[in-house]
Scaffold this motif. Structure first.
Motif, PDB file in Angstrom:
ATOM      1  N   ALA A 151      -4.498 -11.810 -19.790  1.00 30.00           N
ATOM      2  CA  ALA A 151      -5.289 -10.509 -19.952  1.00 30.00           C
ATOM      3  C   ALA A 151      -5.683 -10.060 -18.736  1.00 30.00           C
ATOM      4  CB  ALA A 151      -6.502 -11.009 -20.807  1.00 30.00           C
ATOM      5  N   HIS A 152      -5.904 -10.980 -17.479  1.00 30.24           N
ATOM      6  CA  HIS A 152      -6.397 -10.191 -16.322  1.00 30.24           C
ATOM      7  C   HIS A 152      -5.447  -9.629 -15.636  1.00 30.24           C
ATOM      8  CE1 HIS A 152     -10.271 -12.689 -16.441  1.00 30.24           C
ATOM      9  NE2 HIS A 152     -10.385 -12.050 -15.153  1.00 30.24           N
ATOM     10  N   LEU A 153      -3.937  -9.704 -16.039  1.00 30.81           N
ATOM     11  CA  LEU A 153      -3.049  -9.070 -15.355  1.00 30.81           C
ATOM     12  C   LEU A 153      -2.631  -7.696 -16.284  1.00 30.81           C
ATOM     13  CD1 LEU A 153      -0.349 -12.034 -15.031  1.00 30.81           C
ATOM     14  CD2 LEU A 153      -1.893 -10.742 -13.131  1.00 30.81           C
ATOM     15  N   THR A 175       0.866  -1.203  -0.036  1.00 27.68           N
ATOM     16  CA  THR A 175      -0.148   0.129   0.001  1.00 27.68           C
ATOM     17  C   THR A 175       1.080   1.163   0.031  1.00 27.68           C
ATOM     18  OG1 THR A 175      -0.201  -0.212   2.328  1.00 27.68           O
ATOM     19  CG2 THR A 175      -2.139  -0.907   1.323  1.00 27.68           C
ATOM     20  N   SER A 176       1.964   1.092   0.527  1.00 24.44           N
ATOM     21  CA  SER A 176       2.973   2.175   0.322  1.00 24.44           C
ATOM     22  C   SER A 176       3.472   2.519  -1.089  1.00 24.44           C
ATOM     23  CB  SER A 176       4.204   1.935   1.268  1.00 24.44           C
ATOM     24  OG  SER A 176       3.847   1.866   2.559  1.00 24.44           O
ATOM     25  N   VAL A 177       3.222   1.809  -1.952  1.00 23.97           N
ATOM     26  CA  VAL A 177       3.729   1.870  -3.442  1.00 23.97           C
ATOM     27  C   VAL A 177       2.518   1.518  -4.384  1.00 23.97           C
ATOM     28  CG1 VAL A 177       6.141   1.399  -3.287  1.00 23.97           C
ATOM     29  CG2 VAL A 177       4.603  -0.574  -3.561  1.00 23.97           C
ATOM     30  N   GLU A 178       1.332   2.027  -3.844  1.00 27.18           N
ATOM     31  CA  GLU A 178      -0.115   1.611  -4.563  1.00 27.18           C
ATOM     32  C   GLU A 178      -0.269   2.441  -5.869  1.00 27.18           C
ATOM     33  OE1 GLU A 178      -3.565   1.801  -2.031  1.00 27.18           O
ATOM     34  OE2 GLU A 178      -2.945   3.744  -1.509  1.00 27.18           O
ATOM     35  N   ASP A 179       0.240   3.662  -5.635  1.00 24.57           N
ATOM     36  CA  ASP A 179      -0.043   4.679  -6.925  1.00 24.57           C
ATOM     37  C   ASP A 179       0.933   5.509  -7.139  1.00 24.57           C
ATOM     38  OD1 ASP A 179      -0.724   6.264  -5.013  1.00 24.57           O
ATOM     39  OD2 ASP A 179      -3.059   6.110  -5.312  1.00 24.57           O
ATOM     40  N   ALA A 180       0.973   6.556  -7.913  1.00 22.13           N
ATOM     41  CA  ALA A 180       1.967   7.474  -8.039  1.00 22.13           C
ATOM     42  C   ALA A 180       2.295   8.396  -6.862  1.00 22.13           C
ATOM     43  CB  ALA A 180       1.599   8.432  -9.135  1.00 22.13           C
ATOM     44  N   ALA A 181       0.947   8.641  -6.235  1.00 25.54           N
ATOM     45  CA  ALA A 181       1.044   9.532  -5.115  1.00 25.54           C
ATOM     46  C   ALA A 181       1.929   8.835  -3.900  1.00 25.54           C
ATOM     47  CB  ALA A 181      -0.156   9.818  -4.331  1.00 25.54           C
ATOM     48  N   ALA A 182       1.854   7.319  -3.775  1.00 29.35           N
ATOM     49  CA  ALA A 182       2.464   6.703  -2.768  1.00 29.35           C
ATOM     50  C   ALA A 182       3.679   6.467  -3.043  1.00 29.35           C
ATOM     51  CB  ALA A 182       1.722   5.253  -2.620  1.00 29.35           C
ATOM     52  N   ARG A 194      -2.301  -5.463  -4.134  1.00 34.57           N
ATOM     53  CA  ARG A 194      -3.062  -6.333  -5.001  1.00 34.57           C
ATOM     54  C   ARG A 194      -2.669  -7.214  -6.211  1.00 34.57           C
ATOM     55  NH1 ARG A 194      -6.643  -3.591  -7.680  1.00 34.57           N
ATOM     56  NH2 ARG A 194      -6.097  -1.660  -7.532  1.00 34.57           N
ATOM     57  N   PHE A 195      -1.412  -6.716  -6.575  1.00 31.57           N
ATOM     58  CA  PHE A 195      -0.768  -7.585  -7.727  1.00 31.57           C
ATOM     59  C   PHE A 195      -0.377  -8.801  -7.102  1.00 31.57           C
ATOM     60  CE2 PHE A 195       2.826  -7.057 -11.094  1.00 31.57           C
ATOM     61  CZ  PHE A 195       1.802  -7.763 -12.006  1.00 31.57           C
ATOM     62  N   THR A 196       0.170  -9.179  -5.999  1.00 35.13           N
ATOM     63  CA  THR A 196       0.421 -10.462  -5.874  1.00 35.13           C
ATOM     64  C   THR A 196      -0.681 -11.422  -5.824  1.00 35.13           C
ATOM     65  OG1 THR A 196       2.433  -9.649  -4.343  1.00 35.13           O
ATOM     66  CG2 THR A 196       1.623 -11.810  -4.222  1.00 35.13           C
ATOM     67  N   ASP A 197      -1.752 -10.963  -5.137  1.00 34.07           N
ATOM     68  CA  ASP A 197      -3.132 -11.821  -5.344  1.00 34.07           C
ATOM     69  C   ASP A 197      -3.351 -12.049  -6.683  1.00 34.07           C
ATOM     70  OD1 ASP A 197      -3.325 -11.700  -2.568  1.00 34.07           O
ATOM     71  OD2 ASP A 197      -4.612 -10.067  -2.693  1.00 34.07           O
ATOM     72  N   GLY A 255       5.745  -9.284  -9.282  1.00 30.72           N
ATOM     73  CA  GLY A 255       5.411  -8.182  -8.534  1.00 30.72           C
ATOM     74  C   GLY A 255       6.077  -7.412  -8.018  1.00 30.72           C
ATOM     75  N   GLU A 256       7.370  -7.910  -7.339  1.00 36.58           N
ATOM     76  CA  GLU A 256       8.363  -7.454  -6.754  1.00 36.58           C
ATOM     77  C   GLU A 256       9.333  -6.966  -7.753  1.00 36.58           C
ATOM     78  OE1 GLU A 256       6.809  -9.364  -5.083  1.00 36.58           O
ATOM     79  OE2 GLU A 256       6.422  -8.229  -3.255  1.00 36.58           O
ATOM     80  N   GLN A 257       9.583  -7.788  -8.723  1.00 38.21           N
ATOM     81  CA  GLN A 257      10.432  -7.400  -9.945  1.00 38.21           C
ATOM     82  C   GLN A 257      10.116  -6.113 -10.420  1.00 38.21           C
ATOM     83  OE1 GLN A 257      12.115 -10.050 -12.980  1.00 38.21           O
ATOM     84  NE2 GLN A 257      11.047 -11.723 -11.808  1.00 38.21           N
ATOM     85  N   LEU A 258       8.869  -5.858 -10.836  1.00 36.69           N
ATOM     86  CA  LEU A 258       8.366  -4.435 -11.540  1.00 36.69           C
ATOM     87  C   LEU A 258       8.442  -3.355 -10.329  1.00 36.69           C
ATOM     88  CD1 LEU A 258       5.577  -6.202 -13.733  1.00 36.69           C
ATOM     89  CD2 LEU A 258       7.890  -5.544 -14.268  1.00 36.69           C
TER      90      LEU A 258
END
Ligand code: ADP
Ligand code: ASP
Ligand code: MG
Length: 469
Positions: free
Chosen positions: A60-62, A6-13, A38-41, A129-132
Motif C-alpha cells: 500500500a505504501h507504494l 530528479t531528471s524524471v521526477e514528474d511530468a515537467a521533468a 525517491r522511488f528506489t528508497d 523503479g527502473e522498469q517502470l
C-alpha cells in the motif's frame, strides 16, 4: 544519455528529457534512465517491512509512487490530438502497473515466508523503479514523435550473482548490449534502458549494480557501443568544487581527468557513481555531466588526459558514515605477513577499505561499508586488539599533480588546525590528499577548505595575474 531520478521526477521533468533527446536525434542517442526520484528508497523500505511480515501495508505504501507514473503520463499525453491514443497508453500503463503489483506482492510474500534468498527478492523488487521509468520514458518519447523502444537492460548488462552490488562481466555485457541495441539504432529507433538493473549470468535472476548505479549502466552501454560521448544528466551543473549541499556557492569544474573524477566519485561526490568511469576510460569515451534543468548552464567533461590547473586543487569531496578501525598487535613488531592476515579478513567479508595507515605495531583503516563490521571485528580479535571509531567522515582534496606541489598539506592542515584529524593519507596517487575527521566536523572542514582553496585562492591568483582575467 543518462537521466537521473530528479531528471524524471514528474511530468515537467519528462518533458525536458524529451526535448533534450529530440535535440540530438541525428546523433543516434541511446537513453538510460533511473527510477523516478525517491522511488528506489520507497521500494527498499517497503521490502524491509514486507520481510518483517507486514506485506499488505508495504505494498500500500507504494501506491503513491505508482500513481506518480500515471499522473505524469496523463499530463504528458493530455495535449495529444488523438484521444484514443492517450487512452490506449494509459490503459497499457495500468496493465504494466498491475503486473508490477503482482510481482512485487509475490516477492514480498516469499520474503516474509523465507521462501527464497532475501537479496535475490530485494533486487527483483527494487528493479521495478527502473522498469517502470524506462517504460514511461519510451512511451513519452514515442508520443513526442521519436521512435523509441524500451529495452530490458537485464538482457544487456550481465553480472556475477553478488546481489545488491553485482559486478558486470565485461565480455558478456559488451556482446549482449551490442546485440540488443545495434539493430535498433540502425533502424533509427531510440533505445530506452533502465539503469542500475542487470541479470546474473549464472542464474538469470535480476541483480543491481549498487545505489546510484544507473551512471554505471550508462558507462557500460557507452563503452560497449563505443559511443562518441557518455552524458550524465542530473540536477546540478556538472561536477562542482564541493558538494553543493555543504557549499552552496561551489562552482562547476569545466574539465577533469579520469583519475580525478574517479577519485572524487569514490570519496563522496555522489554526482557520479565511482565505477562509471572505468568502462569509459578503457575505450577513451569522454563523460559529460550536465544539468537537465538548465541545459545551457556550464557542464563538466571528463577526459582521459590529465590537466594541471595553476592552483592544483580541483575539488573537495567528502563522505560521512565512515568507521575507523584501529588494529594493534605487539606481534607485528619486526614480523612480516601481518598486513596480509588483516587484509585477508576484509577480503573474506567482501569489505572494501578506503584509507590505510600503519605504524610499527598498528594499522588503522577506514571503512564505508559496515555491514560485516561485527564479523570482521570478531575475526580480527584472534590476531590483534581492535578499537572501532564510528561516526567519522573522509575528506578528500583532489587535483592532478598534488603530490608534487609543495605547500598543499601545510595549507590544508593549517586551515583546519583546531579540528582533530584522525587519519591522513597522501602519496599513494599523485592526485589526492585524504584525511578523516569526526563526522560532526565534516561540513565545517569542507567549507573552510573551499574558502581557502577556491575563494581566497581565486583572489590571490587574480592578484598574481595582475588583477585582470
Ligand atoms: P541523479 O539522481 O541525477 O543520479 P544524484 O543525486 O545521484 O543525482 O547526484 C547529484 C547530487 O550529487 C547533487 O544534487 C549533489 O547534491 C551531489 N553532489 C555531491 N558532491 C557533488 C559535487 N562535487 N558536484 C556536484 N554534485 C555533487
Ligand atoms: N535508482 C537507483 C538508486 O536510487 C539507481 C540510480 O539512481 O542511479 O540508487
Ligand atoms: Mg546518481
Amino acid at each position: 544519455m543518462k537521466f537521473g531520478g530528479t531528471s524524471v521526477e514528474d511530468a515537467a521533468a519528462f518533458e525536458r528529457v524529451a526535448a533534450l533527446v529530440r535535440g540530438v536525434r541525428d546523433s543516434r542517442p541511446v537513453v538510460v534512465v533511473s527510477a523516478m526520484s525517491r522511488f528506489t528508497d520507497a521500494l527498499l523500505s517497503a521490502f524491509e517491512r514486507a520481510a518483517a511480515g507486514e506485506g499488505g501495508g508495504a505494498l500500500a505504501h507504494l501506491e503513491e509512487h505508482f500513481s506518480r507514473h500515471t499522473a505524469a503520463l496523463r499530463t504528458l499525453l493530455a495535449d495529444l490530438p488523438k484521444r484514443q491514443e492517450a487512452e490506449a497508453a494509459l490503459s497499457e500503463l495500468e496493465a504494466v502497473l498491475s503486473k508490477a503489483r503482482e510481482e512485487i506482492g509475490g516477492a514480498f510474500a516469499d520474503a516474509a515466508a523465507g521462501a527464497r534468498p532475501r537479496p535475490v527478492l530485494q533486487d527483483l523488487v527494487v528493479s521495478f523503479g527502473e522498469q517502470l521509468s524506462s517504460w514511461l520514458l519510451a512511451r513519452v518519447l514515442d508520443a513526442r514523435g521519436m521512435r523509441a523502444k524500451q529495452v530490458d537492460s537485464r538482457r544487456c548488462v550481465i553480472t556475477d550473482d553478488e546481489h545488491g552490488r553485482a559486478t558486470p562481466l565485461k565480455e558478456e555485457t559488451d556482446r549482449h548490449t551490442r546485440a540488443q541495441l545495434e539493430p535498433l539504432i540502425e533502424e533509427g529507433v531510440v533505445p530506452v534502458l533502465g539503469g542500475f538493473i542487470a541479470s546474473s549470468a549464472a542464474t538469470g535472476e535480476t541483480t543491481t549494480l549498487g545505489r546510484g548505479g544507473s551512471d554505471y549502466t550508462a558507462g557500460l552501454v557507452g563503452a560497449a557501443l563505443r559511443s562518441q560521448e557518455i552524458q550524465i544528466w542530473t540536477d546540478v551543473s556538472g561536477v562542482l568544487t564541493a558538494d553543493p549541499r555543504v557549499v552552496p556557492h561551489a562552482r562547476t569544474i569545466p574539465r577533469l581527468s579520469y583519475a580525478e573524477a574517479a577519485e572524487l566519485a569514490y570519496f563522496g561526490a555522489k554526482v557520479l557513481h565511482p565505477k562509471t568511469i572505468l568502462p569509459a576510460v578503457v575505450r577513451n569515451v569522454p563523460v559529460r555531466i550536465c544539468n537537465s534543468r538548465q541545459p545551457q548552464s556550464p557542464d563538466t567533461v571528463v577526459y582521459f588526459d590529465a590537466e594541471m590547473t595553476p592552483r592544483t586543487v580541483k575539488a573537495i569531496a567528502h563522505k560521512t558514515g565512515v568507521h575507523v578501525v584501529h588494529i594493534t598487535s605487539a606481534r607485528m613488531l619486526g614480523a612480516y605477513g601481518f598486513l596480509r592476515v588483516i587484509f585477508e579478513i576484509f577480503d573474506k567479508h567482501k569489505t572494501a577499505v578506503d584509507i590505510v595507515t600503519t605504524s610499527e605495531v598498528s594499522v588503522s583503516l577506514s571503512l564505508e561499508d559496515s555491514a560485516a563490521l561485527d564479523a570482521i571485528i570478531e575475526d580480527l580479535k584472534h590476531v590483534a586488539a581492535v578499537r572501532v571509531e564510528p561516526g567519522c567522515a573522509i575528506v578528500c582534496i583532489v587535483g592532478e599533480g598534488l603530490r608534487s606541489t609543495p605547500g598543499i598539506a601545510g595549507r590544508v592542515f593549517s586551515t583546519v588546525k583546531d579540528i582533530n584529524v584522525l587519519l591522513i593519507s597522501q602519496g599513494a596517487s599523485n592526485i589526492n590528499l585524504t584525511f578523516v575527521v569526526e563526522e560532526r566536523h565534516a561540513a565545517e572542514t569542507v567549507r573552510r577548505l573551499h574558502e581557502a582553496f577556491f575563494e581566497c585562492a581565486t583572489a590571490e591568483l587574480v592578484a598574481e595575474l595582475g588583477g585582470g582575467q
